[in-house]
Design a protein around this motif. Structure first.
Motif, PDB file in Angstrom:
ATOM      1  N   SER A  64      -0.521   2.885 -11.597  1.00 44.14           N
ATOM      2  CA  SER A  64      -0.590   3.692 -10.377  1.00 44.14           C
ATOM      3  C   SER A  64      -1.997   4.257 -10.200  1.00 44.14           C
ATOM      4  O   SER A  64      -2.256   4.970  -9.253  1.00 44.14           O
ATOM      5  N   GLY A  65      -2.884   3.963 -11.130  1.00 46.49           N
ATOM      6  CA  GLY A  65      -4.255   4.456 -11.026  1.00 46.49           C
ATOM      7  C   GLY A  65      -4.576   5.489 -12.077  1.00 46.49           C
ATOM      8  O   GLY A  65      -5.727   5.729 -12.390  1.00 46.49           O
ATOM      9  N   PHE A  66      -3.576   6.112 -12.624  1.00 47.68           N
ATOM     10  CA  PHE A  66      -3.799   7.049 -13.732  1.00 47.68           C
ATOM     11  C   PHE A  66      -2.507   7.116 -14.543  1.00 47.68           C
ATOM     12  O   PHE A  66      -1.500   6.551 -14.145  1.00 47.68           O
ATOM     13  N   GLY A 257      -4.392  -1.051  12.208  1.00 52.90           N
ATOM     14  CA  GLY A 257      -3.624  -0.663  11.018  1.00 52.90           C
ATOM     15  C   GLY A 257      -2.872  -1.848  10.418  1.00 52.90           C
ATOM     16  O   GLY A 257      -1.912  -1.674   9.674  1.00 52.90           O
ATOM     17  N   GLY A 258      -3.294  -3.060  10.768  1.00 52.30           N
ATOM     18  CA  GLY A 258      -2.620  -4.259  10.228  1.00 52.30           C
ATOM     19  C   GLY A 258      -1.470  -4.737  11.102  1.00 52.30           C
ATOM     20  O   GLY A 258      -0.923  -5.812  10.887  1.00 52.30           O
ATOM     21  N   GLU A 265      -2.790  -7.963   9.583  1.00 51.59           N
ATOM     22  CA  GLU A 265      -3.014  -7.547   8.178  1.00 51.59           C
ATOM     23  C   GLU A 265      -3.982  -8.535   7.533  1.00 51.59           C
ATOM     24  O   GLU A 265      -3.784  -9.737   7.620  1.00 51.59           O
ATOM     25  N   ALA A 273      -3.631  -1.058   1.176  1.00 53.63           N
ATOM     26  CA  ALA A 273      -2.294  -0.477   1.372  1.00 53.63           C
ATOM     27  C   ALA A 273      -1.517  -0.481   0.063  1.00 53.63           C
ATOM     28  O   ALA A 273      -0.851   0.505  -0.282  1.00 53.63           O
ATOM     29  N   GLU A 274      -1.603  -1.587  -0.672  1.00 52.16           N
ATOM     30  CA  GLU A 274      -0.869  -1.661  -1.936  1.00 52.16           C
ATOM     31  C   GLU A 274      -1.494  -0.734  -2.986  1.00 52.16           C
ATOM     32  O   GLU A 274      -0.793  -0.101  -3.760  1.00 52.16           O
ATOM     33  N   PHE A 276      -3.636   2.030  -2.540  1.00 48.10           N
ATOM     34  CA  PHE A 276      -3.772   3.467  -2.302  1.00 48.10           C
ATOM     35  C   PHE A 276      -2.599   4.099  -1.550  1.00 48.10           C
ATOM     36  O   PHE A 276      -2.373   5.288  -1.674  1.00 48.10           O
ATOM     37  N   ASP A 277      -1.878   3.315  -0.754  1.00 52.61           N
ATOM     38  CA  ASP A 277      -0.692   3.872  -0.102  1.00 52.61           C
ATOM     39  C   ASP A 277       0.521   3.741  -1.015  1.00 52.61           C
ATOM     40  O   ASP A 277       1.239   4.703  -1.256  1.00 52.61           O
ATOM     41  N   ALA A 278       0.727   2.501  -1.508  1.00 47.16           N
ATOM     42  CA  ALA A 278       1.886   2.277  -2.373  1.00 47.16           C
ATOM     43  C   ALA A 278       1.582   2.608  -3.830  1.00 47.16           C
ATOM     44  O   ALA A 278       2.486   2.612  -4.658  1.00 47.16           O
ATOM     45  N   ARG A 279       0.311   2.879  -4.148  1.00 43.77           N
ATOM     46  CA  ARG A 279      -0.111   3.214  -5.511  1.00 43.77           C
ATOM     47  C   ARG A 279       0.219   2.098  -6.496  1.00 43.77           C
ATOM     48  O   ARG A 279       0.641   2.362  -7.624  1.00 43.77           O
ATOM     49  N   ARG A 280       0.059   0.860  -6.074  1.00 46.37           N
ATOM     50  CA  ARG A 280       0.259  -0.277  -6.987  1.00 46.37           C
ATOM     51  C   ARG A 280      -1.120  -0.889  -7.233  1.00 46.37           C
ATOM     52  O   ARG A 280      -1.465  -1.916  -6.656  1.00 46.37           O
ATOM     53  N   GLN A 281      -1.891  -0.230  -8.057  1.00 51.38           N
ATOM     54  CA  GLN A 281      -3.293  -0.613  -8.158  1.00 51.38           C
ATOM     55  C   GLN A 281      -3.500  -1.914  -8.927  1.00 51.38           C
ATOM     56  O   GLN A 281      -4.457  -2.641  -8.668  1.00 51.38           O
TER      57      GLN A 281
ATOM     58  N   GLN B 217       3.116   5.419   9.892  1.00 55.56           N
ATOM     59  CA  GLN B 217       2.443   5.323   8.589  1.00 55.56           C
ATOM     60  C   GLN B 217       3.091   6.228   7.522  1.00 55.56           C
ATOM     61  O   GLN B 217       4.255   6.033   7.243  1.00 55.56           O
ATOM     62  N   ASN B 408       5.686   6.783  -2.637  1.00 57.14           N
ATOM     63  CA  ASN B 408       4.625   6.175  -1.814  1.00 57.14           C
ATOM     64  C   ASN B 408       4.896   4.698  -1.598  1.00 57.14           C
ATOM     65  O   ASN B 408       4.715   4.172  -0.498  1.00 57.14           O
ATOM     66  N   ALA B 409       5.309   4.037  -2.660  1.00 56.34           N
ATOM     67  CA  ALA B 409       5.596   2.604  -2.555  1.00 56.34           C
ATOM     68  C   ALA B 409       6.826   2.368  -1.680  1.00 56.34           C
ATOM     69  O   ALA B 409       6.874   1.427  -0.889  1.00 56.34           O
ATOM     70  N   THR B 412       5.848   2.691   2.003  1.00 56.42           N
ATOM     71  CA  THR B 412       5.163   1.528   2.593  1.00 56.42           C
ATOM     72  C   THR B 412       6.176   0.428   2.919  1.00 56.42           C
ATOM     73  O   THR B 412       6.004  -0.302   3.894  1.00 56.42           O
TER      74      THR B 412
END
Lengths: 313, 444
Positions: A64-66, A257-258, A265, A273-274, A276-281, B217, B408-409, B412
């Motif tokens: 998730s980034g961290f 926005g895609g 997209e 989007a994946e 930073f929005d969905a946090r699937r880094q 969004q 968050n996921a 989306t």
């Protein structure tokens, strides 16, 4: 070594002195060259190679980034293979590149040819064409929203004012992509113009005069002399244009926005989007790695083809 | 060859000089960049990572919010002797900045976070566990929904600083001309059918629509209001899998899809579309679902146009339900000032401080005492009173679904799937099947 020999050595004429000087000079040059290159190489390594390696590494994890991350090996890549949105984004990116690159090149060449002849206000016009290229993509996209807003945009207001129906710039796939392409071409034409304008200065006037003497009209001169002589420039612009197209983000992010659906997209907006929005880094990193590889292969193939053509000629 | 010699001498001299100067400049540049390197993750401003002797607080804030935050921090600092330094960043950059700071052990003591994001940070071990650091009984002062919003696996990880929710704002003249009388109490809020009937009476044409809903969004989760109003859920009771497809979700999707099919809402206002408040100010729509935080922006714009506007409650069906907006404030697990951070948070979300913040920033309280007592808002107090009432319908069940670490996921996935239904016209049952697959994958 005997004293005589030492004397002989020291008293020998020194035919190698200039060579040594040259070597010393070459050594100094090499040192200077490395000195000049090192900062660039450092920056290249730290800000490009290292992040590239880190991105590839991250693409092998679910993260998730961290916090804790889970090693999934090729899991993200296997998921991408079955991800319809990813393939749609890839197709959209290819379509976007396939339209914006040739159109902006043709228009850029046309404008460059026009600007290459005596014309009142030429400097001003060149600036006008080049300006969109140096404006921030976000600003361009915001301006684009004022123009192509489906409800209150300038274009639809004008259309409605003359009794025509408005265009579904934001809610239908083809108009949305069209708006995106129009805005992008507007920004890219200026750059193509400037590069072509520089290249046109190297087209020998004698060739054109000779062709003219032989009865070639302007179109024939352009087609058979100017365009072939501009080939290296065109190759450069195509490669750069394709790379830029695969990196497109800000204009799409702000303008559409895609959407609608996944109609606009792009690979980078989907990765964002994946990531930073969905946090699937990890997944976003996998998209980034594949995008990088595609651009690398396309560029190499194009370059190779052009070199082969040049060699054949 | 004097000319050549001269050129060489010039080149050599300037080259050597230039090279040295260039190398020195390059070295300086590299050093400068290296210096910047450590600061990239942190924003410029007067705040930075956690350090002893002061509290660092990273947040986004509007002008009124920042003024209120500063005034409250000054008051707390006067008593505690610990200064609070603010690091104000744009909303869109806060979380990426916080992530980078957490990854590089440069996290601030405190940061502001939406309720939808708090679960992610709590689950990642990034937040300070406040359960035993806040005064005894302190958390009981919040309504259950907000207490749950900052609770993860039974532990408290932040203070619910304030909330926001939506109402239906309407153009008074447009509604009067259509012969519509909007409900004035929560109990008499429009049913789904009554709301749709009212919307159909508003004039529509190519560039004119009845209303717009704020589900764009990151706001896509607001669609869950409709599901909850029919008594349904997106996630199962254990919050480990999808509860869709179910009857409530199908009905909610069929209804909201019909808004697009009938041309009641602009097609540009789907989940990937434009924000709806700007369409209300341009009179493209007669009614708008809007949060209380928009009033400071909408009110001057509408007043300048000489337009009057009012508000009514969200439609209700089997029950009333409203979206969880607003923000919490959290402390980081790596804070070297844990005690002071917890003390500041207890002060910030206490009755008096929260009342002052909500009034000055025009947002809604989360403390039960303030909801019961009412606040003295400087802007449209009549409408703010309705927002406060609507916020009582933010249900704990809805809150726990939108605060799971993976939300968050999930959001989306909602954006993509709802867009398929709204603009693609896909069958609601198929869309919900796809949504269920997405949710299952993302929760795993």
């Amino acid at each position: 070594m005997t004293a005589a020999a030492q004397t002989a050595v020291t008293t020998l004429p020194t035919p190698s002195t200039p060579a040594r000087r040259r070597r010393r000079g070459a050594g100094r040059d090499a040192l200077a060259a490395w000195g000049l290159l090192t900062p660039n190489l450092l920056l290249f390594g730290v800000f490009l190679l290292l992040p590239l390696a880190a991105t590839f590494w991250l693409s092998l994890y679910r993260s998730s980034g961290f916090g804790p991350r889970e090693f999934v090996g090729t899991g993200n890549y296997r998921e991408l293979a079955g991800d319809g949105t990813f393939w749609r984004s890839a197709l959209n990116t290819a379509v976007y590149a396939g339209i914006t690159v040739p159109v902006s090149l043709v228009l850029g060449l046309g404008v460059a040819l026009a600007m290459n002849r005596p014309l009142r206000g030429r400097g001003f016009l060149r600036a006008v064409y080049y300006l969109p290229y140096v404006i921030s993509g976000v600003v361009v996209a915001v301006a684009g929203r004022y123009v192509f807003n489906e409800n209150v945009g300038i274009v639809n207001r004008l259309l409605r004012a003359v009794g025509l129906p408005g265009v579904a710039w934001q809610s239908e796939a083809v108009p949305a992509m069209t708006a995106l392409v129009l805005i992008s071409v507007w920004t890219k034409v200026g750059f193509a113009m400037v590069v072509y304008l520089a290249a046109l200065q190297n087209v020998p006037k004698e060739y054109l005069e000779a062709a003219s003497t032989d009865g070639a009209n302007r179109w024939q001169q352009l087609r058979h002399i100017v365009v072939p002589l501009l080939r290296p420039t065109t190759v450069f612009l195509v490669v750069l244009g394709v790379i830029e197209s695969f990196q497109v983000f800000d204009v799409v992010y702000v303008l559409t926005g895609g959407g609608p659906g996944n109609a606009t997209e792009m690979l980078v907006t989907y990765a964002y989007a994946e990531g930073f929005d969905a946090r699937r880094q990890g997944y976003a990193a996998a998209i980034g790695v594949l995008t990088y590889l595609v651009v690398l292969v396309l560029t190499a193939l194009w370059w190779r083809r052009q070199k082969a053509q040049e060699a054949a000629q | 060859m004097p000319r050549s010699h001269g050129v060489n001498t010039w080149t050599s001299a300037t080259g050597r000089f230039g090279r040295r100067a260039f190398l020195a400049a390059s070295a300086a540049g590299v050093a400068a960049l290296s210096g910047c390197g450590t600061g990239f993750a942190l924003r410029s401003g007067d705040g930075s990572g956690s350090a002893e002797g002061r509290l660092s607080f990273t947040l986004w804030a509007g002008e009124a919010e920042l003024t209120a935050f500063r005034a409250l921090a000054d008051e707390w600092s006067a008593g505690s002797g610990v200064p609070v330094v603010f690091n104000v960043v744009p909303f869109g950059e806060l979380l990426t900045g916080i992530d980078a700071n957490l990854a590089s052990d440069r996290a601030p003591d405190l940061f502001r976070v939406t309720y939808q994001d708090i679960g992610l940070y709590a689950d990642g071990g990034a937040l300070l566990d406040l359960t035993d650091r806040l005064p005894a009984g302190y958390a009981d002062g919040f309504t259950e929904a907000f207490r749950r919003a900052v609770t993860h696996q039974g532990r408290l990880y932040g203070v619910p600083h304030h909330t926001d929710t939506s109402l239906v704002l309407f153009d008074t003249e447009a509604v009067r001309a259509a012969g519509i009388t909007p409900p004035t109490t929560l109990d008499t809020a429009w049913s789904w059918d009554e709301f749709t009937d009212a919307a159909r009476r508003l004039p529509t044409r190519a560039d004119q629509f009845a209303f717009g809903v704020n589900w764009q969004q990151a706001g896509a989760y607001r669609w869950l209001n409709w599901v909850a109003q029919r008594g349904g859920r997106l996630l199962d009771d254990g919050l480990t899998g999808p509860a869709v497809p179910n009857r409530a979700a199908r009905d909610a999707l069929a209804l909201t899809q019909s808004f697009f099919d009938e041309g009641l809402v602009p097609p540009t206002t789907s989940t990937k579309g434009s924000y709806v408040d700007e369409l209300f100010t341009t009179q493209t729509i007669g009614m708008v679902f809007a949060g209380d935080f928009l009033l400071p922006t909408l009110d001057p714009a509408l007043t300048a146009q000489g337009r009057d506007y009012g508000a009514t409650f969200l439609p209700r069906d089997e029950t009333a339900a409203a979206d969880l907006g607003g923000n919490a404030v959290v402390a980081t697990a790596t804070s070297v000032n844990a005690e002071a951070a917890a003390d500041f948070l207890a002060f910030l979300a206490g009755d008096d401080a929260q009342a002052r913040f909500c009034q000055e920033a025009v947002v809604l309280p989360t403390r039960t005492a303030l909801v019961e007592r009412g606040l003295d808002y400087p802007l449209r107090p009549d409408l703010m009173e309705l927002f406060v009432q609507q916020a009582t319908t933010i249900t704990p069940e809805l809150v726990e679904q939108v605060t799971v670490p993976q939300f968050n996921a999930v959001n989306t996935a909602l954006v993509d799937r709802l867009e398929q239904a709204f603009l693609g016209g896909d069958d609601p049952a198929e869309v919900l099947d796809g949504l269920a697959d997405d949710v299952e994958g993302r929760l795993s």
